[in-house]
Design an enzyme around this catalytic site. Structure first.
Site, mmCIF file in Angstrom:
data_model
loop_
_atom_site.group_PDB
_atom_site.id
_atom_site.type_symbol
_atom_site.label_atom_id
_atom_site.label_comp_id
_atom_site.label_asym_id
_atom_site.label_seq_id
_atom_site.Cartn_x
_atom_site.Cartn_y
_atom_site.Cartn_z
ATOM 1 N N GLU A 176 -4.214 -43.874 20.585
ATOM 2 C CA GLU A 176 -4.989 -43.652 21.802
ATOM 3 C C GLU A 176 -5.150 -44.916 22.638
ATOM 4 O O GLU A 176 -5.691 -44.887 23.733
ATOM 5 C CB GLU A 176 -6.379 -43.103 21.441
ATOM 6 C CG GLU A 176 -6.383 -41.660 20.974
ATOM 7 C CD GLU A 176 -6.155 -41.507 19.475
ATOM 8 O OE1 GLU A 176 -5.603 -42.451 18.859
ATOM 9 O OE2 GLU A 176 -6.525 -40.459 18.922
ATOM 10 N N LYS A 235 -21.273 -43.475 1.932
ATOM 11 C CA LYS A 235 -22.712 -43.595 2.186
ATOM 12 C C LYS A 235 -23.457 -43.448 0.868
ATOM 13 O O LYS A 235 -23.523 -42.380 0.298
ATOM 14 C CB LYS A 235 -23.163 -42.526 3.185
ATOM 15 C CG LYS A 235 -22.652 -42.833 4.584
ATOM 16 C CD LYS A 235 -23.181 -41.864 5.624
ATOM 17 C CE LYS A 235 -22.580 -42.216 6.971
ATOM 18 N NZ LYS A 235 -22.188 -41.065 7.765
ATOM 19 N N THR A 269 -0.917 -37.890 17.967
ATOM 20 C CA THR A 269 -1.576 -38.524 16.824
ATOM 21 C C THR A 269 -1.104 -37.805 15.567
ATOM 22 O O THR A 269 -0.542 -36.714 15.648
ATOM 23 C CB THR A 269 -3.105 -38.402 16.921
ATOM 24 O OG1 THR A 269 -3.420 -37.010 16.922
ATOM 25 C CG2 THR A 269 -3.630 -39.027 18.197
ATOM 26 N N TRP A 271 -24.259 -48.082 4.025
ATOM 27 C CA TRP A 271 -22.812 -47.923 4.165
ATOM 28 C C TRP A 271 -22.086 -48.938 3.288
ATOM 29 O O TRP A 271 -22.373 -50.136 3.341
ATOM 30 C CB TRP A 271 -22.381 -48.155 5.620
ATOM 31 C CG TRP A 271 -22.781 -47.050 6.542
ATOM 32 C CD1 TRP A 271 -23.539 -45.954 6.223
ATOM 33 C CD2 TRP A 271 -22.450 -46.932 7.924
ATOM 34 N NE1 TRP A 271 -23.694 -45.156 7.325
ATOM 35 C CE2 TRP A 271 -23.045 -45.727 8.391
ATOM 36 C CE3 TRP A 271 -21.715 -47.697 8.817
ATOM 37 C CZ2 TRP A 271 -22.914 -45.296 9.710
ATOM 38 C CZ3 TRP A 271 -21.578 -47.277 10.124
ATOM 39 C CH2 TRP A 271 -22.175 -46.083 10.564
HETATM 40 P P1 ADP Z 1 -3.061 -42.051 13.514
HETATM 41 O O1 ADP Z 1 -1.870 -41.520 14.197
HETATM 42 O O2 ADP Z 1 -3.131 -41.953 12.016
HETATM 43 O O3 ADP Z 1 -4.375 -41.895 14.239
HETATM 44 P P2 ADP Z 1 -2.740 -44.627 14.498
HETATM 45 O O4 ADP Z 1 -1.395 -45.189 14.258
HETATM 46 O O5 ADP Z 1 -3.180 -44.295 15.827
HETATM 47 O O6 ADP Z 1 -2.742 -43.501 13.552
HETATM 48 O O7 ADP Z 1 -3.812 -45.463 13.695
HETATM 49 C C1 ADP Z 1 -5.025 -45.861 14.184
HETATM 50 C C2 ADP Z 1 -5.991 -46.198 13.084
HETATM 51 O O8 ADP Z 1 -5.413 -47.055 12.103
HETATM 52 C C3 ADP Z 1 -7.179 -46.977 13.583
HETATM 53 O O9 ADP Z 1 -8.132 -46.129 14.171
HETATM 54 C C4 ADP Z 1 -7.676 -47.646 12.317
HETATM 55 O O10 ADP Z 1 -8.458 -46.777 11.532
HETATM 56 C C5 ADP Z 1 -6.419 -47.925 11.574
HETATM 57 N N1 ADP Z 1 -6.008 -49.315 11.791
HETATM 58 C C6 ADP Z 1 -5.099 -49.777 12.661
HETATM 59 N N2 ADP Z 1 -4.963 -51.113 12.551
HETATM 60 C C7 ADP Z 1 -5.832 -51.509 11.594
HETATM 61 C C8 ADP Z 1 -6.190 -52.773 11.011
HETATM 62 N N3 ADP Z 1 -5.599 -53.902 11.358
HETATM 63 N N4 ADP Z 1 -7.151 -52.783 10.056
HETATM 64 C C9 ADP Z 1 -7.756 -51.653 9.663
HETATM 65 N N5 ADP Z 1 -7.455 -50.443 10.157
HETATM 66 C C10 ADP Z 1 -6.518 -50.367 11.109
#
Ligand code: ADP
Length: 551
Positions: free
Chosen positions: A338, A446, A193, A451
């Site tokens: 994940e 918040k 990640t 929210w």
């Molecule tokens: P990182 O490595 O930064 O965790 P990831 O590539 O795994 O990145 O990104 C996952 C996160 O990206 C998600 O948990 C979410 O917050 C955000 N995300 C992914 N797709 C979308 C979407 N279509 N709309 C909003 N947020 C998104």
């Protein structure tokens, strides 16, 4: 049933779901499908799936000769290209673990990751030679570094002691190799990640999870990849396996186009046109560049008709431009490292066909419906399930056969809650099962116990013609705890005042959602996966109200 008698077993063949089976199938049944790559060396390379399979077998022999054993990790620092694809299949197919590394991470993080993964070999594109030279002394586990090019591109100065040449190794190897059969639960690939908080953590995909994800993501409700498609993944193969496309495209028989390092609007557009790309996938920022190039130059797409956008919320204004002005269908998708990564994809139900255009668009804007295999729920702070009413936001949890159960080397301990993985996202789910991400938990604002969804506010701001990008953050407030402040990047030449921006929100959101202020900046900070780093904005503007004496 009244007793616990053993079930009657089915009478079907038992065949492990292995990544090598995708390549074997593709070579045998779609062997003539083309794979086109823009190389970092500057030219365009083309060959067929059959050629790819033969070179992957050679590469598997190379890995064996280099002493890579089952389960050992092999690192890559590479763009989307045919050699990277060969590694995808050769490393996992031979039983080793493909560890794709995001080259946009800080060199210290890359060295940390290589060491944490105990990579045995590190394959890299020419672009990353300076990076590899810098980190090589800090990568004691790596027995050899392999430059993914030919002899002519090998550096003469020998700064890296144990440097090998990819094409030389392949030329010397036999393409006679039998892909081994082993347990489908064996590890196949490793992706860290981005580590916005603390050190990056490794997600270790299995053969089974990868093949199931490839099947499911190719379905019509998801990415709908078909043999007649020409697919160009802009999403990088160095992060979350380019959303599984290197697998789903091959099992579908489609033509694959790999853009290398040239991801600017013009380079992409040219490749789309020359190769007849029909379907693509990328994060919103990539489309902003491509769409601007097309509109500014009065161009149109001849074959490109469908794209999946995810990784961050797709701004409605971008979706509208693609659909209404460029005739490109947009599939909004949500997922994460994940989750291999796909969780949900946007699309209409049969009865949505009768809705007026605006109603259909509202459905398409959501992140969409769970793909079979993924289950999800939303809960409150006390883990109590919340209703699927499309209004109540909650913490989003998921489960499924391609969802992580623990991080590599048990980093972070037990991550599941009652068997569910907490995504760190906040979302609503409507009665039809459509998910809408309102925020990341750590970005939620918040205000007075309520929210406020920052994504909604950003989407409204980005619908203003003068606004290129917007991010909304919560800043500390003595009375309300936090209040939203909008950080805006204007389009070149555009002018907009704070009052005009705020007026644009009137009538579009509840009064307490109105941003308290607007800050104009030249650019937003982005991380290694191209996402806005709100933590850095909060560091910069978090004490805004106190500093400005605004209360
Ligand atoms: P990182 O490595 O930064 O965790 P990831 O590539 O795994 O990145 O990104 C996952 C996160 O990206 C998600 O948990 C979410 O917050 C955000 N995300 C992914 N797709 C979308 C979407 N279509 N709309 C909003 N947020 C998104």
């Amino acid at each position: 049933m009244t007793n616990a008698a053993p079930p009657l077993m089915g009478g079907m063949m038992d065949q492990p779901l292995l990544i090598s089976s995708i390549l074997r199938f593709a070579a045998r049944h779609y062997g003539g499908s083309e794979i086109v790559s823009r190389r970092v060396e500057g030219d365009v390379h083309r060959y067929t799936v059959r050629d790819c399979a033969a070179r992957a077998r050679r590469l598997a022999n190379v890995l064996g000769a280099q002493g890579v054993a089952m389960g050992e990790r092999v690192g890559t620092l590479a763009w989307n290209g045919y050699r990277h694809l060969e590694l995808y299949y050769a490393v996992s197919g031979s039983g080793a673990v493909l560890h794709t590394i995001n080259p946009r991470l800080h060199p210290d993080q890359i060295a940390y990751i290589v060491d944490h993964a105990q990579d045995q070999l590190l394959f890299f594109d020419l672009t990353f030679l300076p990076l590899v030279e810098a980190i090589a002394p800090r990568c004691p586990s790596v027995k050899a570094f392999v430059l993914m090019s030919d002899r002519a591109h090998l550096p003469a100065d020998g700064k890296i002691a144990n440097l090998l040449c990819y094409e030389d190794l392949l030329a010397a190897a036999s393409d006679d190799y039998a892909w081994p059969e082993f347990d489908e639960h064996a590890a196949a690939a490793l992706c860290y990640t981005s580590g916005t908080t603390g050190n990056p953590k490794g997600v270790l995909y299995s053969h089974r999870s990868t093949v199931l994800h490839a099947y499911a993501s190719a379905m019509p409700n998801a990415l709908n990849v078909a043999a007649a498609d020409v697919v160009l993944p802009v999403v990088p193969m160095f992060h979350v396996n380019a959303w599984g496309l290197p697998y789903s495209v091959l099992l579908s028989g489609a033509k694959l186009v790999l853009p290398g390092a040239a991801l600017d609007g013009k380079s992409l557009y040219d490749l789309f046109e020359v190769e007849g790309v029909t379907f693509s996938a990328g994060v919103p920022t990539v489309w902003l560049g491509l769409v601007n190039h097309v509109l500014q130059n009065g161009l149109a797409f001849s074959t490109f008709r469908r794209t999946v956008i995810g990784g961050a919320a797709c701004p409605p204004a971008l979706m509208d431009t693609l659909i209404d002005r460029l005739d490109v269908k947009v599939i909004h998708a949500w997922g994460m490292t994940e989750m291999s990564p796909l969780g949900t994809t946007g699309g209409l139900l049969a009865r949505h066909r009768d809705l007026p255009e605006a109603g259909q668009r509202a459905v398409l804007r959501k992140q969409g419906h769970a793909i079979f295999g993924v289950d999800m729920k939303i809960v409150d702070d006390d883990s109590k399930q919340l209703p699927w009413d499309g209004r109540t936001p909650g913490h989003l949890l998921v489960k499924g056969p391609w969802v992580v159960s623990r991080y590599f080397r048990d980093e972070g301990g037990d991550v599941l809650q009652d068997g569910w993985f907490p995504t760190g996202d906040v979302a609503t789910i409507d009665p039809d099962g459509f998910l809408q991400i309102t925020d990341r938990s750590k970005d939620v604002i918040k205000s007075g116990g309520e929210w406020i969804g920052s994504i909604d506010l950003e989407n409204i701001a980005m619908a203003h013609p003068a606004v290129l990008q917007a991010a909304c953050i919560g800043v500390r407030h003595p009375k309300w705890d936090e209040r939203p402040v909008l950080v805006v990047v204007l389009r070149p030449e555009a002018r907009l005042t704070r009052a005009e921006m705020l007026r644009f929100f009137e009538g579009k959101v509840a009064k307490f959602w109105m941003p308290d202020d607007v800050v104009f900046v030249d650019a937003l900070p982005t991380g290694a996966t191209g996402k806005v780093q709100k933590n850095r904005l909060r560091e910069r503007f978090g004490d805004y109200f106190v500093l400005n004496g605004a209360v």
